[in-house]
Design a protein around this motif. Structure first.
Motif, mmCIF file in Angstrom:
data_model
loop_
_atom_site.group_PDB
_atom_site.id
_atom_site.type_symbol
_atom_site.label_atom_id
_atom_site.label_comp_id
_atom_site.label_asym_id
_atom_site.label_seq_id
_atom_site.Cartn_x
_atom_site.Cartn_y
_atom_site.Cartn_z
ATOM 1 N N UNK A 105 0.837 -1.205 0.000
ATOM 2 C CA UNK A 105 0.000 0.000 0.000
ATOM 3 C C UNK A 105 0.868 1.250 0.000
ATOM 4 N N UNK A 106 1.973 1.220 0.729
ATOM 5 C CA UNK A 106 2.875 2.370 0.769
ATOM 6 C C UNK A 106 3.551 2.583 -0.583
ATOM 7 N N UNK A 107 3.874 1.471 -1.247
ATOM 8 C CA UNK A 107 4.477 1.564 -2.585
ATOM 9 C C UNK A 107 3.504 2.203 -3.581
ATOM 10 N N UNK A 108 2.277 1.747 -3.549
ATOM 11 C CA UNK A 108 1.273 2.309 -4.471
ATOM 12 C C UNK A 108 1.076 3.793 -4.191
ATOM 13 N N UNK A 109 0.972 4.131 -2.913
ATOM 14 C CA UNK A 109 0.787 5.528 -2.533
ATOM 15 C C UNK A 109 1.971 6.377 -3.016
ATOM 16 N N UNK A 110 3.181 5.844 -2.845
ATOM 17 C CA UNK A 110 4.376 6.593 -3.225
ATOM 18 C C UNK A 110 4.485 6.795 -4.728
ATOM 19 N N UNK A 111 4.292 5.728 -5.491
ATOM 20 C CA UNK A 111 4.512 5.817 -6.944
ATOM 21 C C UNK A 111 3.322 6.479 -7.644
ATOM 22 N N UNK A 112 2.120 5.979 -7.377
ATOM 23 C CA UNK A 112 0.950 6.582 -8.031
ATOM 24 C C UNK A 112 0.763 8.016 -7.561
ATOM 25 N N UNK A 113 1.131 8.303 -6.300
ATOM 26 C CA UNK A 113 1.050 9.671 -5.798
ATOM 27 C C UNK A 113 2.044 10.590 -6.506
ATOM 28 N N UNK A 114 3.259 10.107 -6.716
ATOM 29 C CA UNK A 114 4.280 10.912 -7.403
ATOM 30 C C UNK A 114 3.836 11.295 -8.812
ATOM 31 N N UNK A 115 3.238 10.318 -9.510
ATOM 32 C CA UNK A 115 2.865 10.558 -10.913
ATOM 33 C C UNK A 115 1.419 11.029 -11.075
ATOM 34 N N UNK A 116 0.741 11.305 -9.967
ATOM 35 C CA UNK A 116 -0.679 11.673 -10.052
ATOM 36 C C UNK A 116 -0.888 12.833 -11.013
ATOM 37 N N UNK A 117 -1.850 12.664 -11.892
ATOM 38 C CA UNK A 117 -2.154 13.695 -12.881
ATOM 39 C C UNK A 117 -1.418 13.514 -14.192
ATOM 40 N N UNK A 118 -0.349 12.720 -14.198
ATOM 41 C CA UNK A 118 0.453 12.533 -15.414
ATOM 42 C C UNK A 118 0.152 11.230 -16.142
ATOM 43 N N UNK A 119 -0.615 10.341 -15.525
ATOM 44 C CA UNK A 119 -0.790 8.999 -16.080
ATOM 45 C C UNK A 119 -2.205 8.830 -16.611
ATOM 46 N N UNK A 120 -2.304 8.403 -17.845
ATOM 47 C CA UNK A 120 -3.619 8.112 -18.436
ATOM 48 C C UNK A 120 -4.204 6.855 -17.810
ATOM 49 N N UNK A 121 -3.447 5.763 -17.777
ATOM 50 C CA UNK A 121 -3.916 4.482 -17.253
ATOM 51 C C UNK A 121 -2.775 3.805 -16.505
ATOM 52 N N UNK A 122 -3.091 3.252 -15.338
ATOM 53 C CA UNK A 122 -2.108 2.483 -14.568
ATOM 54 C C UNK A 122 -2.391 1.000 -14.677
ATOM 55 N N UNK A 123 -1.379 0.191 -14.928
ATOM 56 C CA UNK A 123 -1.488 -1.246 -14.692
ATOM 57 C C UNK A 123 -1.295 -1.437 -13.190
ATOM 58 N N UNK A 124 -2.409 -1.450 -12.459
ATOM 59 C CA UNK A 124 -2.329 -1.510 -10.993
ATOM 60 C C UNK A 124 -1.799 -2.868 -10.561
ATOM 61 N N UNK A 125 -2.362 -3.909 -11.134
ATOM 62 C CA UNK A 125 -1.945 -5.282 -10.811
ATOM 63 C C UNK A 125 -1.639 -6.002 -12.111
ATOM 64 N N UNK A 126 -0.523 -6.720 -12.117
ATOM 65 C CA UNK A 126 -0.039 -7.409 -13.308
ATOM 66 C C UNK A 126 0.034 -8.914 -13.039
ATOM 67 N N UNK A 127 -0.561 -9.700 -13.922
ATOM 68 C CA UNK A 127 -0.301 -11.158 -13.979
ATOM 69 C C UNK A 127 -0.602 -11.922 -12.688
ATOM 70 N N UNK A 128 -1.829 -11.794 -12.198
ATOM 71 C CA UNK A 128 -2.187 -12.424 -10.918
ATOM 72 C C UNK A 128 -2.877 -13.774 -11.073
ATOM 73 N N UNK A 129 -3.127 -14.205 -12.310
ATOM 74 C CA UNK A 129 -3.853 -15.472 -12.517
ATOM 75 C C UNK A 129 -3.008 -16.497 -13.258
ATOM 76 N N UNK A 130 -3.343 -17.758 -13.036
ATOM 77 C CA UNK A 130 -2.739 -18.893 -13.745
ATOM 78 C C UNK A 130 -3.602 -19.254 -14.961
ATOM 79 N N UNK A 131 -3.075 -20.115 -15.803
ATOM 80 C CA UNK A 131 -3.786 -20.535 -17.015
ATOM 81 C C UNK A 131 -5.139 -21.163 -16.702
ATOM 82 N N UNK A 132 -5.218 -21.883 -15.578
ATOM 83 C CA UNK A 132 -6.484 -22.561 -15.258
ATOM 84 C C UNK A 132 -7.487 -21.645 -14.563
#
Ligand code: XIL
Length: 299
Positions: A105-132
């Motif tokens: 949560x602190x990482x998200x706050x730090x990074x998304x907070x730093x770039x707030x207003x500059x980003x069109x779309x964030x990949x918030x979560x990447x690759x959380x599922x398996x093939x099945x």
């Protein structure tokens, strides 16, 4: 139109590329980027290991360089990626239980907070599922439990309310058990008011990939009420087969009004992470490949 960015803009879409800031000094690299693309995503420099190498110490130099380049050249920025099982700094891998949750949560706050207003779309979560369709048993899943994904989206929304928030994955390019699981998660998030705006379909493909349900899959996510974006497109191969696969993907996005843009995972085969697969639209000498012509026609 005679460039990708101009052709995409005719329908209100963007055409983007994954970029490494250390290559911007190569004149052909920068010239091709600026001529053909109107969106940038960081290939690596906005990931957790790059932005918070030590706990609580953030470094934004590479990402800031990309944002400045985008703003100086009329490009939007995709953010990639706030939380992922890979490319985590070493200190994260040792954390357990609520310590990992608080660090996330602190990482998200730090990074998304730093770039707030500059980003069109964030990949918030990447690759959380398996093939099945099951959850990947990452440290995030094991230490925090099922709620970690929605926790991440809520934190990103709080840190940058203006950005569109995406779930991003590979292997969700057609209708299959993995994309079914993502579909159910998005449906559930929308029903419960968890902030999610888009699904990123990575699309690391080959010329012989089965694209029979590609368009149908984009459409079903759009019909749920989220945007879809093709976020990491690259297609191994060459010549007509590669061009045809690029055409199919591009036509699918164009046919779905909520498919808002396409990003290729790099500019030139010279620097592709897939090396010998030659999966991009420009060859190692920055010459347009056959696939480039197919994309330009389809946009
Ligand atoms: C890749 C980069 O292209 C490489 O330079 C790096 O060594 C590893 O990561 N899915 C993703 C991207 O979401 O972040 C990955 O990028 C490719 C697969």
């Amino acid at each position: 139109a005679d460039t990708l960015r101009a052709a995409a803009a005719e329908s209100g879409r963007y055409y983007g590329a994954a970029v490494a800031p250390h290559l911007l000094g190569e004149s052909d690299y920068a010239a091709t980027l600026n001529r053909e693309f109107n969106s940038i995503v960081a290939e690596n420099v906005m990931k957790w290991d790059a932005t918070e190498p030590n706990q609580g110490q953030f470094t934004f130099q590479g990402g800031d360089q990309l944002v400045a380049h985008a703003q100086n050249n009329g490009m939007s920025v995709r953010g990639h990626t706030l939380v992922w099982h890979a490319q985590q700094p070493g200190w994260v891998q040792g954390l357990t239980g609520d310590n990992l949750r608080r660090a996330m949560l602190n990482h998200i706050d730090g990074v998304a907070g730093h770039y707030a207003g500059d980003i069109d779309s964030w990949d918030v979560v990447n690759e959380a599922f398996e093939w099945d369709g099951s959850r990947r048993q990452s440290n995030l899943q094991q230490q925090i439990g099922n709620g970690w994904i929605e926790d991440a989206f809520r934190a990103a929304d709080a840190a940058d309310p203006a950005a569109k928030l995406c779930y991003n994955d590979y292997g969700i390019d057609g209708v299959n058990p993995k994309s079914d699981a993502v579909y159910r998660m998005v449906q559930d998030f929308l029903a419960r008011g968890v902030p999610i705006d888009c699904v990123g379909v990575q699309s690391h493909l080959d010329s012989n990939s089965d694209l029979g349900t590609y368009r149908q899959n984009l459409q079903r996510f759009a019909d749920l009420g989220v945007d879809v974006q093709i976020t990491e497109l690259d297609i191994g191969g060459s010549g007509a087969a590669q061009a045809n696969a690029y055409r199919t993907v591009t036509e699918a996005c164009m046919a779905v009004s909520r498919c808002t843009g396409i990003t290729t995972w790099g500019i030139t085969d010279k620097y592709s992470w897939r090396g010998q697969d030659t999966p991009l639209l420009f060859d190692s000498n920055y010459q347009k490949k056959q696939a480039y012509g197919a994309v330009l026609e389809a946009l």
